[in-house]
Design a protein around this motif. Structure first.
Motif, short mmCIF file in Angstrom:
data_model
loop_
_atom_site.label_atom_id
_atom_site.label_comp_id
_atom_site.label_asym_id
_atom_site.label_seq_id
_atom_site.Cartn_x
_atom_site.Cartn_y
_atom_site.Cartn_z
N THR A 187 4.19 15.48 -2.33
CA THR A 187 2.80 15.44 -1.84
C THR A 187 2.62 14.20 -0.97
OG1 THR A 187 2.07 14.09 -3.68
CG2 THR A 187 2.01 16.47 -4.00
N GLU A 188 1.40 14.02 -0.48
CA GLU A 188 1.08 12.83 0.32
C GLU A 188 1.44 11.56 -0.43
OE1 GLU A 188 -1.51 12.15 3.38
OE2 GLU A 188 0.17 13.44 3.82
N ASP A 189 1.26 11.57 -1.76
CA ASP A 189 1.43 10.34 -2.54
C ASP A 189 2.85 10.10 -2.99
OD1 ASP A 189 -1.27 10.01 -2.35
OD2 ASP A 189 -1.68 11.14 -4.17
N THR A 190 3.73 11.06 -2.80
CA THR A 190 5.11 10.88 -3.25
C THR A 190 5.78 9.77 -2.45
OG1 THR A 190 5.21 13.23 -3.75
CG2 THR A 190 7.29 12.05 -3.65
N LYS A 191 6.42 8.84 -3.18
CA LYS A 191 7.14 7.78 -2.46
C LYS A 191 8.54 8.28 -2.17
CE LYS A 191 4.90 4.72 -5.71
NZ LYS A 191 5.24 3.90 -6.86
N ILE A 192 8.96 8.10 -0.95
CA ILE A 192 10.29 8.60 -0.57
C ILE A 192 11.23 7.41 -0.35
CG2 ILE A 192 11.59 9.94 1.09
CD1 ILE A 192 9.36 11.71 1.53
N VAL A 193 12.38 7.48 -0.99
CA VAL A 193 13.41 6.45 -0.81
C VAL A 193 14.55 7.07 -0.04
CG1 VAL A 193 14.87 4.78 -1.98
CG2 VAL A 193 12.80 5.61 -3.09
N ARG B 82 7.36 -5.33 -1.24
CA ARG B 82 8.03 -4.70 -0.09
C ARG B 82 9.08 -3.69 -0.55
NH1 ARG B 82 8.40 -5.23 5.39
NH2 ARG B 82 10.36 -5.78 6.40
N TRP B 83 9.83 -4.04 -1.60
CA TRP B 83 10.83 -3.09 -2.12
C TRP B 83 10.36 -2.39 -3.38
CZ3 TRP B 83 15.35 -1.52 0.01
CH2 TRP B 83 15.85 -2.26 1.08
N THR B 84 9.73 -3.18 -4.29
CA THR B 84 9.52 -2.62 -5.63
C THR B 84 8.50 -1.51 -5.65
OG1 THR B 84 7.84 -4.28 -6.04
CG2 THR B 84 10.06 -4.81 -6.71
N HIS B 85 7.70 -1.42 -4.61
CA HIS B 85 6.70 -0.37 -4.54
C HIS B 85 7.31 1.02 -4.78
CE1 HIS B 85 3.91 2.40 -2.73
NE2 HIS B 85 4.73 2.62 -1.72
N ILE B 86 8.59 1.20 -4.41
CA ILE B 86 9.15 2.54 -4.53
C ILE B 86 10.03 2.70 -5.76
CG2 ILE B 86 9.09 3.22 -2.11
CD1 ILE B 86 12.31 2.04 -2.99
N PHE B 87 10.09 1.69 -6.65
CA PHE B 87 10.87 1.86 -7.87
C PHE B 87 10.25 2.99 -8.68
CE2 PHE B 87 12.88 -2.62 -8.51
CZ PHE B 87 13.39 -2.53 -7.24
N PRO B 88 11.08 3.75 -9.41
CA PRO B 88 10.50 4.80 -10.27
C PRO B 88 9.71 4.18 -11.41
CG PRO B 88 12.87 4.63 -10.57
CD PRO B 88 12.54 3.73 -9.43
N LYS B 89 8.71 4.90 -11.89
CA LYS B 89 7.92 4.40 -13.02
C LYS B 89 8.44 5.03 -14.30
CE LYS B 89 3.71 3.18 -10.67
NZ LYS B 89 2.29 3.36 -10.45
N GLY B 90 8.49 4.22 -15.35
CA GLY B 90 8.94 4.73 -16.64
C GLY B 90 7.81 5.47 -17.33
N PRO B 91 8.07 5.94 -18.56
CA PRO B 91 7.06 6.73 -19.28
C PRO B 91 5.76 5.95 -19.49
CG PRO B 91 9.17 6.83 -20.37
CD PRO B 91 9.32 5.82 -19.29
N THR B 92 5.84 4.61 -19.53
CA THR B 92 4.60 3.85 -19.77
C THR B 92 3.88 3.54 -18.48
OG1 THR B 92 5.90 1.86 -19.60
CG2 THR B 92 5.54 2.73 -21.81
N LEU C 241 15.04 0.08 3.72
CA LEU C 241 13.73 -0.51 3.45
C LEU C 241 12.68 0.60 3.42
CD1 LEU C 241 12.00 -3.11 3.21
CD2 LEU C 241 11.74 -3.00 5.68
N PRO C 242 11.87 0.67 2.36
CA PRO C 242 10.88 1.75 2.25
C PRO C 242 9.90 1.71 3.43
CG PRO C 242 10.98 0.47 0.24
CD PRO C 242 11.84 -0.23 1.21
#
Length: 1477
Positions: A164-170, A596-606, A738-739
């Protein structure tokens, strides 16, 4: 979904893509089954009996009437991957895309260059599509191919989902530029707990495993491997060093002399199997230490003793900067088969480095701004405090001054541990124990604080330790400041009262007796880390007693004075200290740098961002109880052989009995790639989205949350000693680019206080209207929306990121999440807004109607620019020694980039008023056109390589014709009659052309239309003439039908009429924009005349006479342009102005030149008239030597010219693409011809396509080879690559008998030039061709003459310089005044390598040639499959050193030729005299 029938079952079949036209989609079904389904809907497919089993999401792309009822067919590859059996029953239902939306997705691509603006276009293209693991994506508009690697949704890894629009792409590239640096510090020769040397652990362990993973994922990285170390010299002053040692000496903050060494083992290579390289590294290792430490030893000379530094004291930051100097110039040497940059430092240390504060700030800013991945891999054991840890050099030597630390978030740290077991113990020590008392050096020798022997002082001094309450002390030192603190706040910290009254007495036993509080200076230090904002002062001072020096993992220093410090009151500046043992005490403000980089790290269950290689040790019992139903404890991992590449193989190995390491991200250890049953788990997780909705109290980290932890890249993970760091294999095998998005934007208050705001508006329609009037050539302008998109693209390409904001700002501009774009009512006006950022610079681009507003925010107080001057020694492959080199590390002032110029360049579609300037960092691809030589194959069979004859004229014509074909292709000029028709008796006229000819009228000007505005050659004619043309013999050389020869007294008008003849004439180009009708090129006219004129008449003079008679004129309509032989356009002036196809010239020479490439031909006039034979005497022995290059011959000749270039020739792109071509103004056979393509508004794959087409065009008698912007990469020159340098090959000049000097018989002033001519003659014997370069100008300096050559294979370059006697000093790169300039070089002047002391050649390799082509040229019959390039170098060295008297023989042969020529001339003169008598 309501209204869906209860679990309708479908029969599942599979199909293969492509075998049947109607079965081309992933999913095929019949519309009649699904009356309410539409194209674009997402459906979920799963087996009915297994609700929690594999759920597959696919998108309906088309319906098929031929499909059976109640049958759905999916592509067989997908069915296999998702374990769906054919002919089984499945449930299919339409789902709401929002429920199956992906949070982030990783996409990999290989062997192609994808710029950042292409990534943005690809993201837009993928939005609202459905993807699954390993799905191949083809984006034809941009010619991009990539594949889905991994997807995350709601804290877990999933197998399919919707973007979607909000999906972060690496984006991850498996063809990157990778620099591997091995730190050869003293620990490399120590043993680890398993008894391996740390070097073995690094090479046999880590590198071996890394290369295996590369092979498994079929990566094709371009790799450079460098061994580096720092050597300390025990010396008190510079006088102790002999002269030859002083060039690269540097002095550190403690007054120690040191020198840095770099050994390049592998340079820019690609390999299918890297394991062969490991042997090479082991060989280097055995001699490395001895070579470096004893490098300066000479006989009968005393030099200061040298020691190798520890990892902590090493040149870690310098190494990162050296790689950045190369990475920064990615736009200069663009290649089209790789994307991405990664530097990896492998150290035997534990992640603690003692560093300089200024250099840290430079490094941090450069790494973040350039978006380069920097990985640190430690093969030492992980310490019990937070790492990576930078300890700043403490220049304050007072006792109370404390050490200051920084925890950099911009280094991705990995710890590598082998999975060896020790039979008797499962304990892993995490502290390196110091050596007691053994092998103590004398203090004077080893420096005062040799940290390895720190406990050498008297043990009795330590008995008082138990009297002191350390915890209380630590608590007071490290306690965070109260919120209202300002920099003036000073607190007095006192020791907690202990039960022993006489603490003071201990104090007096120490050396520092009369210490009173007043003597302790208040410490004010510079900020250690610009990211830490604290109150207004932003001061960082760590008051830690000198003793707890963490650098050797808690090894305290010798003469530790740990306890008593706290008796004196301590003055405390305004910031809490960083305690590496408990970094979570310090929270810092979130900044754009960190996101700059961490914005696209995956999020864990929490909902917290996770780093997949950090593991938390959890007692095994509690895990079972506390798991959710889908979280299986990670016990089975021990039995699992093949792990996913996110997991370290040694997962939980050693301490498996007591602990299960539970990775902080629940069940992600299950792998997609392996098919074992227990790993297929995450395919199953696609139940109904309500069950997986996140609990409401999960912290949602948006840009609004101001604080984050100091430690760790994400700032969201609290550090505990139980966190163990594995190896981030994913980052090391397929590094991320770089994202293109980030999520930090400063709040309103900060924007007003801390930023300077500038804005300007663009009105593309108005600008284009003005330019359309003045522009000679009409081009379709960009629409306002295209301009806006292109402006955003350019910022992305220069490293900006699109800011994705969650909450709508109140300033009226509508911003949605997604790409920050939202159309706002009223619908009549387009309204878009984009926010972008890089570092502390923010841009807002808003489009409203036909107005684009660009608002820039730049920091009110920018960091001062710093410039570090750094000297080092490096040894590149094939070099004999460690050469001296110097380089500058500077931070770039990004706020000075001229965006206004760039935006106007885009608006005006690259008009000449807004040229591309060097400071705009445009991309370029530089090529040389070289003649194809068959001699190269002979070298394989010959012993020697100096077998190239003097330039021969036999295939000059072929090469020139080939060149004309190439330039026609570049100019998009097409010919109807291929001029290759020479071998046939008649020109080939195909049936189709024949019909066209028949239908023509008899006017010269009528030409058939051609699609795409291409320009064919065309001969309009009637039947009769066509027949005559076909019948005409073609026994001549030029490919034109010949039926006449002019009589000697033919008039100019007769010849001109014949030239205009529609069939037998020169032949014109078909109608095209900006060329007048009846246009031809002068080379064609000259060749045409030559075959029809009898001897004695000069074709060139005839053409010039026609011009003077105003029969012909330069195609721009400029009467003052004389006739120049070559690819230069002229047209017939007298034409029927009323003819349908009549087009008049532009009458604007400058505009014409910007449109068309025009190239003069020199040195090949013998092709169109017979010249007298030139003297055979070698140039260096002639009485008056011929000039060295065509620039010397013509005084005001420009070396280069630039023309506009339409790039998207195949009309594939969805973007308006254009660029420029820069080329030599002269073609001279025997010289390299240079062509450079330059662009900013084009897509990498499209440019690659264009250039690939040219390369295929020019490959009959010539070929195009890619060359670097700076082939020689000489040290001390600006922009030079720090790890590359030329090889110096001296030329022996003392081979004459009796020590006579060369060129004795000639006057003194011509000798240095003659030496250059001799060197040139030697180079041409070895197959080198001259390349003409623009002259370097230097104010008030007499620069030595220099000439550059390229080998006819394109594989190597050579440079010769006039060895002038006047000592010309080349300056170090120019500094700007305002920069703070740091240097630790002891020796003032640069040991000037630019002016040769000896006569010789500089030799360099062409690293732009793909490695596989390089390796292909091995010499088959040589013993060791020797590379052709290396054989040539070896043979060239031997020739220059006069081995076997080869040089002397060459000299005498040349003298012999000269003597014969003089004798011949003398005889001729005598004969003439006899005749005249």
């Amino acid at each position: 979904m309501p209204g869906m029938p209860a679990m309708k079952l479908y029969k599942l079949t599979t199909h293969t893509r492509g075998c049947n036209k109607s079965y081309d989609a992933d999913l095929v079904m019949n519309l009649k089954d699904h009356p309410n389904a539409n194209v674009g809907d997402v459906v979920e497919i799963y087996a009915p009996d297994d609700e929690n089993g594999t759920h597959l999401l696919l998108q309906i792309t088309e319906f098929n009437v031929n499909a059976g009822r109640d049958v759905i067919s999916i592509e067989s590859g997908i069915a296999a991957a998702f374990k769906m059996r054919a002919y089984s029953n499945v449930v299919m239902r339409i789902v709401n895309p929002a429920d199956v939306a992906l949070d982030s997705i990783e996409i990999t691509f290989k062997d192609q260059y994808m710029g950042r603006s292409e990534m943005w276009r690809l993201k837009t293209y993928l939005t609202d599509t459905c993807v699954y693991v390993n799905k191949k994506i083809d984006y034809n508009d941009m010619q991009i191919r990539c594949q889905v690697y991994e997807m995350w949704s709601q804290g877990e890894r999933v197998a399919s989902g919707v973007i979607t629009e909000d999906t972060k792409i690496v984006f991850r590239s498996s063809t990157s530029m990778v620099y591997l640096f091995l730190q050869m510090s003293s620990e490399m020769w120590d043993f680890d707990i398993h008894g391996d040397l740390y070097f073995e652990k690094a090479v046999n362990g880590f590198l071996t495993e890394l290369f295996q993973k590369w092979k498994k994922l079929s990566c094709n990285h371009e790799v450079t491997i460098v061994l580096f170390s720092r050597t300390f010299y025990a010396a008190k002053s510079l006088d102790e060093f002999p002269e030859h040692m002083r060039d690269c000496l540097q002095l550190d903050y403690k007054g120690r002399f040191y020198e840095d060494f770099y050994r390049v083992a592998i340079q820019n290579e690609r390999c299918d199997d890297w394991c062969t390289v490991l042997g090479q590294l082991r060989k280097l290792f055995t001699s490395y230490q001895a070579t470096v430490l004893r490098y300066h030893e000479r006989e009968h000379m005393k030099i200061p003793p040298a020691t190798n530094s520890t990892a902590t004291q090493g040149n870690f930051l310098e190494v990162l900067n050296i790689s950045l100097n190369t990475f920064e110039k990615h736009y200069l040497d663009r290649t089209f088969d790789r994307t991405g940059q990664l530097s990896v430092v492998i150290t035997p240390g534990v992640g603690v480095f003692s560093v300089d504060r200024e250099l840290t700030n430079i490094t941090k800013q450069r790494i973040i701004d350039n978006g380069v991945g920097s990985d640190l891999v430690c093969v030492g054991e992980q310490p019990l405090h937070a790492v990576p840890l930078l300890k700043f050099h403490n220049k304050d030597t007072t006792l109370t001054s404390a050490d200051d630390y920084s925890l950099p978030h911009w280094i991705n740290l990995s710890f590598y541990s082998t999975n060896k077991k020790i039979a008797y113990s499962s304990f892993i020590p995490r502290i390196k124990l110091p050596l007691f008392g053994s092998t103590l050096q004398d203090a004077s020798e080893g420096g005062e604080d040799n940290e390895r022997h720190f406990l050498s002082c008297n043990q009795s001094e330590y008995k008082h330790n138990h009297l002191f309450d350390y915890d209380a002390y630590d608590e007071q030192i490290f306690q965070p400041l109260p919120a209202q603190s300002t920099c003036s706040l000073q607190r007095v910290v006192r020791a907690k009262k202990t039960s022993v009254p006489s603490l003071e007495t201990y104090a007096y036993n120490n050396e520092w007796e009369n210490l009173t509080p007043t003597q302790i200076p208040a410490i004010r230090r510079k900020m250690s880390d610009p990211d830490i904002h604290h109150g207004t002062s932003a001061m960082l001072a760590a008051l830690q007693p000198d003793a707890t020096n963490l650098s050797e993992s808690l090894a305290s220093e010798k003469n530790s004075r740990r306890t008593i410090v706290s008796i004196a009151p301590i003055v405390r500046p305004g910031r809490a200290l960083i305690n590496p043992f408990d970094p979570s005490q310090v929270t810092i403000k979130l900044t754009s740098n960190r996101r700059r980089w961490t914005h696209i790290f995956p999020k864990g269950p929490t909902g917290v961002l996770i780093q997949q290689h950090h593991y938390q040790a959890v007692p095994a019992k509690s895990t079972q109880a506390g798991q959710h139903q889908h979280q299986k404890p990670l016990q089975p991992l021990h039995q699992n052989g093949s792990n996913n590449n996110n997991e370290p193989e040694e997962y939980g190995g050693e301490n498996g009995e007591q602990y299960d390491r539970v990775s902080s991200y629940s069940m992600l250890s299950k792998s997609v790639s392996s098919q074992s049953e227990d790993k297929m788990d995450f395919f199953k997780r696609r139940q109904n989205s309500i069950m997986n909705a996140l609990p409401a109290n999960v912290p949602n980290l948006t840009a609004t949350q101001a604080k984050s932890y100091l430690w760790g890249a994400t700032g969201e993970q609290e550090w505990t000693p139980a966190i163990t760091t594995g190896v981030d294999w994913k980052s090391l095998t397929i590094p991320a680019c770089l994202p293109i998005t980030t999520d930090y934007f400063p709040d309103k208050r900060s924007l007003n206080n801390d930023y300077v705001i500038t804005d300007y508006t663009l009105l593309p329609d108005d600008v284009n209207h003005d330019y359309a009037q003045s522009r000679a050539v009409y081009r379709k302008p960009l629409s306002t929306e295209e301009v806006c998109k292109e402006i955003v693209s350019q910022r992305l390409a220069q490293g900006f990121q699109l800011i994705v904001v969650d909450e709508k700002p109140s300033n009226g501009g509508g911003c949605s999440s997604g790409s920050a774009v939202l159309p706002v009512k009223p619908p009549c006006e387009i309204k878009k807004e984009y926010l972008l950022s890089i570092g502390r610079i923010f841009h807002k681009i808003s489009l409203s109607g036909s107005v684009i507003t660009v608002t820039g925010y730049r920091p009110r107080h920018p960091y001062p620019p710093i410039n570090v001057d750094y000297r080092y020694r490096f040894h590149a492959p094939q070099h004999e020694t460690y050469e001296i080199s110097g380089v500058n590390f500077t931070t770039e002032k990004l706020e000075n980039f001229n965006w206004n110029h760039m935006d106007l360049y885009i608006c005006t579609r690259g008009d000449v008023d807004y040229p591309l300037m060097e400071s705009l960092k445009y991309w370029r691809y530089r090529m040389y056109l070289l003649p194809r030589e068959n001699i190269v194959n002979k070298i394989a069979s010959c012993q020697r390589c100096d077998i190239f004859p003097d330039a021969t004229a036999d295939n000059t014509q072929d090469q020139v014709e080939d060149f004309v074909r190439l330039i026609e292709a570049v100019s998009k000029l097409k010919r109807q009659f291929a001029r290759k028709a020479r071998q046939h008796d008649t020109p080939r006229i195909t049936e189709k052309h024949h019909n066209q000819l028949n239908s023509q009228q008899q006017s010269i000007n009528v030409r058939p239309k051609l699609e795409n505005g291409r320009i064919p050659r065309h001969f309009p004619a009637t039947d009769a003439v066509a027949a005559a043309g076909i019948a005409a013999r073609d026994d001549q050389d030029d490919g034109f039908p010949v039926d006449i020869k002019f009589s000697p007294n033919a008039t100019l008008a007769d010849i001109f009429e014949a030239m205009k003849h529609p069939v037998t004439g020169v032949g014109y180009f078909s109608k095209t924009q900006s060329l007048p009708s009846c246009t031809f090129i002068s080379y064609d006219a000259l060749m045409w005349l030559k075959t029809r004129l009898n001897n004695g008449r000069q074709p060139l003079e005839l053409l010039e006479a026609m011009r003077k008679e105003r029969m012909i004129c330069h195609a721009s309509g400029d009467w003052n342009q004389p006739v120049v032989p070559g690819f230069v356009f002229y047209y017939v002036v007298e034409q029927d102005k009323n003819a349908k196809d009549y087009a008049q010239p532009l009458n604007d020479y400058r505009a014409f030149v910007n449109e068309w490439l025009e190239i003069e031909f020199q040195g090949c006039s013998f092709l169109w008239h017979d010249e007298q034979v030139t003297t055979p005497v070698p140039n260096f022995l002639r009485e008056s030597p011929a000039p060295q290059s065509w620039t010397d011959a013509s005084t005001n000749k420009r070396v280069y010219r630039q023309s506009h270039l339409e790039i998207d020739v195949n009309q594939k792109s969805d973007r308006m693409e254009w660029g420029h071509v820069k080329h030599h103004t002269v073609l001279q056979p025997g010289f390299a011809f240079e062509i450079v393509v330059e662009w900013v508004t084009s897509s990498g794959p499209i440019v690659a396509d264009l250039i690939g087409g040219w390369m295929r065009k020019a490959n009959q008698f010539n070929f195009l080879v890619s060359v670097p912007a700076d082939p020689m990469a000489e040290p001390f020159t600006k922009k030079s690559d720090p790890l590359r340098g030329p090889i110096f090959i001296p030329l022996c000049t003392t081979f004459l008998p009796d020590g006579a000097t060369l060129f004795d018989e000639f006057p003194e002033e011509s000798r240095s030039d003659r030496m250059l001519f001799l060197q040139e003659a030697i180079l041409s014997k070895f197959g080198f061709l001259p390349c003409v370069l623009e002259k370097k100008f230097s104010v008030g300096k007499d620069l030595p003459k220099e000439y550059q050559y390229v080998h006819c294979t394109g594989n190597m370059f050579a440079l010769i310089r006039c060895a002038t006697n006047n000592n010309t000093q080349m300056e170090s790169p120019i500094q700007q005044e305002e920069e703070a300039n740091f240097t630790r070089c002891v020796y003032g002047h640069t040991n000037n390598t630019n002016v040769p002391k000896k006569v010789g050649f500089l030799w360099a390799w062409n690293h732009m040639i793909p490695n596989k082509k390089w390796k292909a040229q091995t010499i088959n019959n040589s013993a060791d499959g020797e590379l052709f390039q290396l054989k040539l170098l070896k043979d060239f060295r031997e020739f220059c050193s006069n081995s076997d008297h080869r040089l002397a023989t060459f000299w005498t042969q040349s003298q012999e030729i000269k003597r014969k020529a003089q004798k011949f001339e003398f005889n001729n003169n005598n004969n003439d005299e006899m005749k005249s008598k």
